[in-house]
Design a protein around this motif. Structure first.
Motif, PDB file in Angstrom:
ATOM      1  N   GLU A   7       0.835  -1.204   0.000  1.00  0.00           N
ATOM      2  CA  GLU A   7       0.000   0.000   0.000  1.00  0.00           C
ATOM      3  C   GLU A   7       0.870   1.256   0.000  1.00  0.00           C
ATOM      4  OE1 GLU A   7      -3.554   0.216   2.624  1.00  0.00           O
ATOM      5  OE2 GLU A   7      -2.979  -1.821   3.193  1.00  0.00           O
ATOM      6  N   ILE A   8       1.935   1.238   0.795  1.00  0.00           N
ATOM      7  CA  ILE A   8       2.836   2.384   0.862  1.00  0.00           C
ATOM      8  C   ILE A   8       3.495   2.620  -0.495  1.00  0.00           C
ATOM      9  CG2 ILE A   8       5.081   3.117   1.805  1.00  0.00           C
ATOM     10  CD1 ILE A   8       4.081   1.908   4.503  1.00  0.00           C
ATOM     11  N   ASN A   9       3.924   1.554  -1.153  1.00  0.00           N
ATOM     12  CA  ASN A   9       4.510   1.685  -2.498  1.00  0.00           C
ATOM     13  C   ASN A   9       3.523   2.339  -3.458  1.00  0.00           C
ATOM     14  OD1 ASN A   9       6.844   0.439  -1.614  1.00  0.00           O
ATOM     15  ND2 ASN A   9       6.288  -1.578  -2.414  1.00  0.00           N
ATOM     16  N   GLU A  10       2.266   1.893  -3.400  1.00  0.00           N
ATOM     17  CA  GLU A  10       1.237   2.421  -4.292  1.00  0.00           C
ATOM     18  C   GLU A  10       0.930   3.888  -3.986  1.00  0.00           C
ATOM     19  OE1 GLU A  10      -1.862  -0.385  -3.583  1.00  0.00           O
ATOM     20  OE2 GLU A  10      -1.013  -1.912  -4.942  1.00  0.00           O
ATOM     21  N   LEU A  11       0.874   4.215  -2.686  1.00  0.00           N
ATOM     22  CA  LEU A  11       0.606   5.597  -2.290  1.00  0.00           C
ATOM     23  C   LEU A  11       1.758   6.513  -2.691  1.00  0.00           C
ATOM     24  CD1 LEU A  11      -0.901   4.946   1.259  1.00  0.00           C
ATOM     25  CD2 LEU A  11      -2.120   5.989  -0.668  1.00  0.00           C
ATOM     26  N   ILE A 158      12.556  -0.374   2.085  1.00  0.00           N
ATOM     27  CA  ILE A 158      13.242   0.693   2.810  1.00  0.00           C
ATOM     28  C   ILE A 158      12.747   0.789   4.253  1.00  0.00           C
ATOM     29  CG2 ILE A 158      11.644   2.433   1.859  1.00  0.00           C
ATOM     30  CD1 ILE A 158      15.324   2.912   3.039  1.00  0.00           C
ATOM     31  N   ILE A 159      11.463   0.569   4.496  1.00  0.00           N
ATOM     32  CA  ILE A 159      10.943   0.659   5.868  1.00  0.00           C
ATOM     33  C   ILE A 159      11.505  -0.466   6.734  1.00  0.00           C
ATOM     34  CG2 ILE A 159       8.838   0.407   7.268  1.00  0.00           C
ATOM     35  CD1 ILE A 159       7.454   2.222   5.235  1.00  0.00           C
ATOM     36  N   GLU A 160      11.668  -1.647   6.162  1.00  0.00           N
ATOM     37  CA  GLU A 160      12.296  -2.752   6.898  1.00  0.00           C
ATOM     38  C   GLU A 160      13.761  -2.433   7.190  1.00  0.00           C
ATOM     39  OE1 GLU A 160       9.940  -6.676   5.308  1.00  0.00           O
ATOM     40  OE2 GLU A 160      11.316  -5.695   3.902  1.00  0.00           O
ATOM     41  N   ALA A 161      14.441  -1.859   6.220  1.00  0.00           N
ATOM     42  CA  ALA A 161      15.863  -1.543   6.381  1.00  0.00           C
ATOM     43  C   ALA A 161      16.081  -0.455   7.436  1.00  0.00           C
ATOM     44  CB  ALA A 161      16.467  -1.106   5.046  1.00  0.00           C
ATOM     45  N   VAL A 162      15.260   0.611   7.396  1.00  0.00           N
ATOM     46  CA  VAL A 162      15.460   1.703   8.365  1.00  0.00           C
ATOM     47  C   VAL A 162      15.051   1.270   9.772  1.00  0.00           C
ATOM     48  CG1 VAL A 162      15.266   3.559   6.678  1.00  0.00           C
ATOM     49  CG2 VAL A 162      13.222   2.824   7.920  1.00  0.00           C
ATOM     50  N   ALA A 163      14.046   0.396   9.869  1.00  0.00           N
ATOM     51  CA  ALA A 163      13.650  -0.114  11.191  1.00  0.00           C
ATOM     52  C   ALA A 163      14.798  -0.898  11.816  1.00  0.00           C
ATOM     53  CB  ALA A 163      12.402  -0.980  11.075  1.00  0.00           C
ATOM     54  N   LEU A 187      16.636   7.990  10.712  1.00  0.00           N
ATOM     55  CA  LEU A 187      15.533   7.214  10.135  1.00  0.00           C
ATOM     56  C   LEU A 187      14.817   8.043   9.062  1.00  0.00           C
ATOM     57  CD1 LEU A 187      12.986   5.276  12.396  1.00  0.00           C
ATOM     58  CD2 LEU A 187      12.230   6.527  10.389  1.00  0.00           C
ATOM     59  N   ASN A 188      14.513   9.301   9.409  1.00  0.00           N
ATOM     60  CA  ASN A 188      13.802  10.162   8.459  1.00  0.00           C
ATOM     61  C   ASN A 188      14.679  10.588   7.292  1.00  0.00           C
ATOM     62  OD1 ASN A 188      11.124  10.276   9.302  1.00  0.00           O
ATOM     63  ND2 ASN A 188      11.629  11.691  10.963  1.00  0.00           N
ATOM     64  N   PHE A 189      15.957  10.771   7.546  1.00  0.00           N
ATOM     65  CA  PHE A 189      16.897  11.079   6.461  1.00  0.00           C
ATOM     66  C   PHE A 189      16.825  10.011   5.374  1.00  0.00           C
ATOM     67  CE2 PHE A 189      21.552  10.344   5.261  1.00  0.00           C
ATOM     68  CZ  PHE A 189      21.526  11.214   4.184  1.00  0.00           C
ATOM     69  N   GLU A 190      16.820   8.759   5.786  1.00  0.00           N
ATOM     70  CA  GLU A 190      16.778   7.662   4.828  1.00  0.00           C
ATOM     71  C   GLU A 190      15.412   7.537   4.149  1.00  0.00           C
ATOM     72  OE1 GLU A 190      19.329   5.599   3.629  1.00  0.00           O
ATOM     73  OE2 GLU A 190      20.385   7.294   4.513  1.00  0.00           O
ATOM     74  N   LEU A 191      14.340   7.779   4.886  1.00  0.00           N
ATOM     75  CA  LEU A 191      13.006   7.734   4.267  1.00  0.00           C
ATOM     76  C   LEU A 191      12.876   8.810   3.186  1.00  0.00           C
ATOM     77  CD1 LEU A 191      10.615   7.160   7.341  1.00  0.00           C
ATOM     78  CD2 LEU A 191      11.249   5.501   5.572  1.00  0.00           C
ATOM     79  N   ILE A 192      13.278  10.031   3.523  1.00  0.00           N
ATOM     80  CA  ILE A 192      13.179  11.140   2.558  1.00  0.00           C
ATOM     81  C   ILE A 192      14.030  10.844   1.326  1.00  0.00           C
ATOM     82  CG2 ILE A 192      13.682  13.592   2.163  1.00  0.00           C
ATOM     83  CD1 ILE A 192      13.258  13.977   5.235  1.00  0.00           C
ATOM     84  N   LYS A 193      15.239  10.354   1.562  1.00  0.00           N
ATOM     85  CA  LYS A 193      16.170  10.067   0.468  1.00  0.00           C
ATOM     86  C   LYS A 193      15.612   9.008  -0.480  1.00  0.00           C
ATOM     87  CE  LYS A 193      20.206   8.172   1.300  1.00  0.00           C
ATOM     88  NZ  LYS A 193      21.468   7.983   2.026  1.00  0.00           N
ATOM     89  N   ASN A 194      14.786   8.131   0.055  1.00  0.00           N
ATOM     90  CA  ASN A 194      14.210   7.052  -0.754  1.00  0.00           C
ATOM     91  C   ASN A 194      12.798   7.364  -1.260  1.00  0.00           C
ATOM     92  OD1 ASN A 194      15.981   4.359  -0.747  1.00  0.00           O
ATOM     93  ND2 ASN A 194      16.342   5.459   1.173  1.00  0.00           N
ATOM     94  N   GLY A 195      12.451   8.652  -1.269  1.00  0.00           N
ATOM     95  CA  GLY A 195      11.204   9.082  -1.891  1.00  0.00           C
ATOM     96  C   GLY A 195       9.973   9.002  -1.021  1.00  0.00           C
ATOM     97  N   LEU A 196      10.141   8.677   0.263  1.00  0.00           N
ATOM     98  CA  LEU A 196       9.003   8.613   1.169  1.00  0.00           C
ATOM     99  C   LEU A 196       8.939   9.874   2.027  1.00  0.00           C
ATOM    100  CD1 LEU A 196       9.131   4.848   2.225  1.00  0.00           C
ATOM    101  CD2 LEU A 196       7.496   5.947   0.686  1.00  0.00           C
ATOM    102  N   LEU A 197       7.891   9.996   2.818  1.00  0.00           N
ATOM    103  CA  LEU A 197       7.736  11.152   3.691  1.00  0.00           C
ATOM    104  C   LEU A 197       8.348  10.851   5.054  1.00  0.00           C
ATOM    105  CD1 LEU A 197       4.043  12.076   2.836  1.00  0.00           C
ATOM    106  CD2 LEU A 197       6.108  13.269   2.078  1.00  0.00           C
ATOM    107  N   PRO A 198       8.854  11.874   5.738  1.00  0.00           N
ATOM    108  CA  PRO A 198       9.348  11.646   7.099  1.00  0.00           C
ATOM    109  C   PRO A 198       8.188  11.277   8.019  1.00  0.00           C
ATOM    110  CG  PRO A 198       9.244  13.994   6.631  1.00  0.00           C
ATOM    111  CD  PRO A 198       8.948  13.285   5.336  1.00  0.00           C
ATOM    112  N   VAL A 199       8.488  10.523   9.062  1.00  0.00           N
ATOM    113  CA  VAL A 199       7.450  10.119  10.014  1.00  0.00           C
ATOM    114  C   VAL A 199       7.708  10.792  11.362  1.00  0.00           C
ATOM    115  CG1 VAL A 199       7.002   7.911   8.878  1.00  0.00           C
ATOM    116  CG2 VAL A 199       8.706   8.019  10.714  1.00  0.00           C
TER     117      VAL A 199
END
Length: 247
Positions: A7-11, A158-163, A187-199
């Motif tokens: 779902e996250i990939n699709e969003l 990416i979420i598994e890797a950053v966790a 954690l957020n640095f890596e999420l942003i870098k991989n095209g996701l939003l910070p949490v």
């Protein structure tokens, strides 16, 4: 778990298709997020400033009477560190030991002696089921963790890797203070870098967040609990952004 990651990939694909975003709207959303995540990340570590007080410091430069100077500096340092990771991510900078120390230097701006420096004393984490390594083991442990993270990033979502990275980073506890805030920024640095939003891990969810570490160490280093928590936050952020843009 694979369902929510799908779902996250699709969003994420949907959000990308809606870009470019309105610059002023994007700035407003980001500024709001930074205030909230600054409040939450510091509150988890015992900072006494409220969300409203945090906003007044960051937006108006107001000093809150009867609140410690350290609490004010923690807020300013975390904000500066967050803008720093946004800049790093925009240039696709790798996660390195230098990056970790630079982020920590901003987070711990109130402690000139220890900022950006690994601890030189043994530590115990109150209430934790895990004892961090001795000081002399910290540099090789961080070096090995960065190598492992690069491998995880190639083979896992990416979420598994950053966790996994976050759980291991906090277990190493490389600094005398500021480990939690630095770890959540990484954690957020890596999420942003991989095209996701910070949490934004909420202060109200701190028990659930702390439990992720105990679950990890009591269930053969299984990161599933933290993966679920990060995924929940990420899905909510993506859905919120998409809803605002579509309106």
């Amino acid at each position: 778990m694979n369902n929510i990651l799908t779902e996250i990939n699709e969003l994420e694909i949907k959000l990308r298709s809606l870009r470019p975003l309105n610059k002023s709207e994007l700035k407003r959303l980001r500024d709001e997020f930074i205030i909230e995540t600054t409040y939450n990340s510091n509150a988890i570590e015992g900072n006494t400033l409220t969300l409203r007080e945090t906003a007044l410091i960051l937006q108006e430069g107001i000093t809150i009477a009867e609140k410690p100077l350290r609490d004010h500096l923690d807020v300013i340092g975390f904000k500066d560190a967050f803008y720093y990771i946004i800049d790093l991510a925009s240039h696709n900078e790798p996660l390195t030991e230098q990056t970790i120390k630079a982020i920590h230097s901003l987070v711990l701006m109130n402690d000139r002696e220890n900022r950006g420096k690994y601890r030189n004393v043994p530590v115990r984490i109150l209430g934790a089921l895990h004892t961090p390594p001795q000081p002399y083991l910290v540099p090789p442990a961080i070096e090995q963790l960065i190598q492992h993270y690069e491998e995880w990033n190639q083979t896992k979502h990416i979420i598994e890797a950053v966790a996994l990275f976050h759980l291991e980073f906090e277990s190493i506890h490389p600094f005398i203070d500021g480990n939690g805030r630095t770890g959540r920024l990484l954690l957020n640095f890596e999420l942003i870098k991989n095209g996701l939003l910070p949490v934004d891990i909420k202060f109200t969810d701190r028990r659930e967040y702390y439990n992720c570490f105990n679950e990890y160490h009591t269930h053969n280093n299984n990161p599933q609990t933290l993966i679920s928590l990060i995924a929940k936050y990420e899905k909510e952020e993506l859905e919120r952004y998409i809803q605002i843009i579509e309106k």
